[in-house]
Design a protein around this motif. Structure first.
Motif, PDB file in Angstrom:
ATOM      1  N   ASP A  34       0.816  -1.226   0.000  1.00 13.70           N
ATOM      2  CA  ASP A  34       0.000   0.000   0.000  1.00 13.70           C
ATOM      3  C   ASP A  34       0.846   1.272   0.000  1.00 13.70           C
ATOM      4  O   ASP A  34       0.548   2.239  -0.703  1.00 13.70           O
ATOM      5  N   VAL A  38       0.688   4.248  -2.896  1.00 17.69           N
ATOM      6  CA  VAL A  38       0.448   5.675  -2.669  1.00 17.69           C
ATOM      7  C   VAL A  38       1.625   6.493  -3.207  1.00 17.69           C
ATOM      8  O   VAL A  38       1.430   7.524  -3.870  1.00 17.69           O
ATOM      9  N   THR A  65      -7.082   2.623  -5.335  1.00 20.52           N
ATOM     10  CA  THR A  65      -6.484   3.691  -4.519  1.00 20.52           C
ATOM     11  C   THR A  65      -6.487   5.011  -5.290  1.00 20.52           C
ATOM     12  O   THR A  65      -6.748   6.078  -4.720  1.00 20.52           O
ATOM     13  N   LYS A  68     -10.103   6.180  -4.945  1.00 19.75           N
ATOM     14  CA  LYS A  68     -10.597   6.474  -3.594  1.00 19.75           C
ATOM     15  C   LYS A  68      -9.824   7.635  -2.962  1.00 19.75           C
ATOM     16  O   LYS A  68     -10.395   8.533  -2.374  1.00 19.75           O
ATOM     17  N   ARG A  69      -8.525   7.613  -3.120  1.00 18.67           N
ATOM     18  CA  ARG A  69      -7.714   8.609  -2.412  1.00 18.67           C
ATOM     19  C   ARG A  69      -7.441   9.858  -3.237  1.00 18.67           C
ATOM     20  O   ARG A  69      -7.243  10.932  -2.698  1.00 18.67           O
TER      21      ARG A  69
END
Ligand code: SAM
Length: 278
Positions: A34, A38, A65, A68-69
């Motif tokens: 993860d 990122v 990701t 969502k982020r």
């Protein structure tokens, strides 16, 4: 040992996929941790305006990701059906299923054109095989690769991260590489009888500005191509800035700034010619 086996298995998988072998039942896949996911998306500067394409998307984590982020839309292509199903379920659980799509598809036959960001955690030889298609993408498209580079197409930036929970390798570090696709500017450009000859190697250029018949010597300057922008190196004898407007074949190359002996040429607008001289 496990790492070597895992990579060898992945190599087998990818090697097979390059040719024609269908996916196997026990297809190995290795997830990007993860923290690295990122870091990849941050290095590419992903925003809600981006469309992120993950080539070999595994369980979908990079695309999910990104949505969502970072608010992006995305597509993951993956050759193993179970992983595609898992990715769709993960996307639903994350509440981003409206912005992301997962397709059971061979990455080598995937249309890359819509991507503004391409992410990859593949293998060096696979990256190299994809390289011509990546270089042909729209200037400014960002490509991020976990661990593996693309040979002599050097990355614009590389980060090394500590990843204690990395599933493979003894080092417990990951490298993340970023490339920004450069415009294809190599060739002769003319503004009236002023010639601009550009020699390009990936993101590097050397240019020669030569007014026809002028007594003054040609002005030579070197620098970097960042998407559609050309900027001379800090130490370059002549400082210049150029910008491609429109497609490389039919657009114009604007000499936005020019210093030194050729300063009077600033503001000229060059068009590509397929001739020996202007
Ligand atoms: C190392 S894993 C990376 C997974 C994910 N991108 C990540 O970073 O977590 C590589 C993935 O590529 C998939 N893959 C291998 N060959 C492929 C091909 N020809 N087309 C699509 N996917 C492929 C594998 O099944 C595997 O899930």
């Amino acid at each position: 040992m496990a790492a070597t086996r895992a990579l060898a298995a992945c190599a087998l998988l990818l090697g097979g996929a390059v040719g024609h072998a269908p996916a196997q039942d026990d297809v190995p896949f290795i997830t990007t941790p993860d923290r690295v996911t990122v870091a990849m998306l941050e290095l590419a500067g992903v925003t809600a305006r981006d469309h992120v394409l993950d080539l070999g998307s595994g369980d979908g984590r990079i695309v999910i990701t990104a949505a969502k982020r970072f608010g992006a839309s995305g597509l993951g292509v993956e050759i193993v059906p179970e992983l595609v199903a898992k990715s769709r379920a993960h996307a639903r659980a994350a509440g981003v299923e409206a912005r992301v799509e997962f397709r059971e598809q061979d990455l080598f036959t995937t249309d890359l054109a819509r991507a503004t960001v391409v992410t990859m955690y593949l293998l060096p030889e696979v990256n190299l095989r994809l390289r011509p298609r990546l270089l042909a993408l729209a200037p400014g498209t960002r490509i991020v690769s976990h661990d593996w580079d693309m040979g002599d197409w050097r990355p614009d930036r590389t980060l090394t991260l500590d990843v204690p929970d990395k599933a493979i390798g003894r080092e417990k570090t990951s490298q993340v590489h970023l490339w920004v696709v450069p415009a294809r500017l190599h060739g002769l450009w003319c503004a009236g009888d002023v010639a601009l000859e550009v020699t390009q190697r990936f993101q590097r250029f050397s240019a020669t500005l030569q007014p026809r018949g002028a007594p003054a010597p040609a002005v030579v300057f070197d620098g970097r191509i960042d998407g559609t922008q050309m900027t001379t190196d800090a130490g370059s004898a002549a400082q210049a800035r150029l910008r491609l407007d429109g497609p490389a074949d039919s657009g114009t190359l604007q000499l936005v700034q020019m210093g030194g002996a050729a300063a009077s040429h600033a503001g000229r607008s060059f068009r590509r010619v397929h001739a020996a001289a202007c």
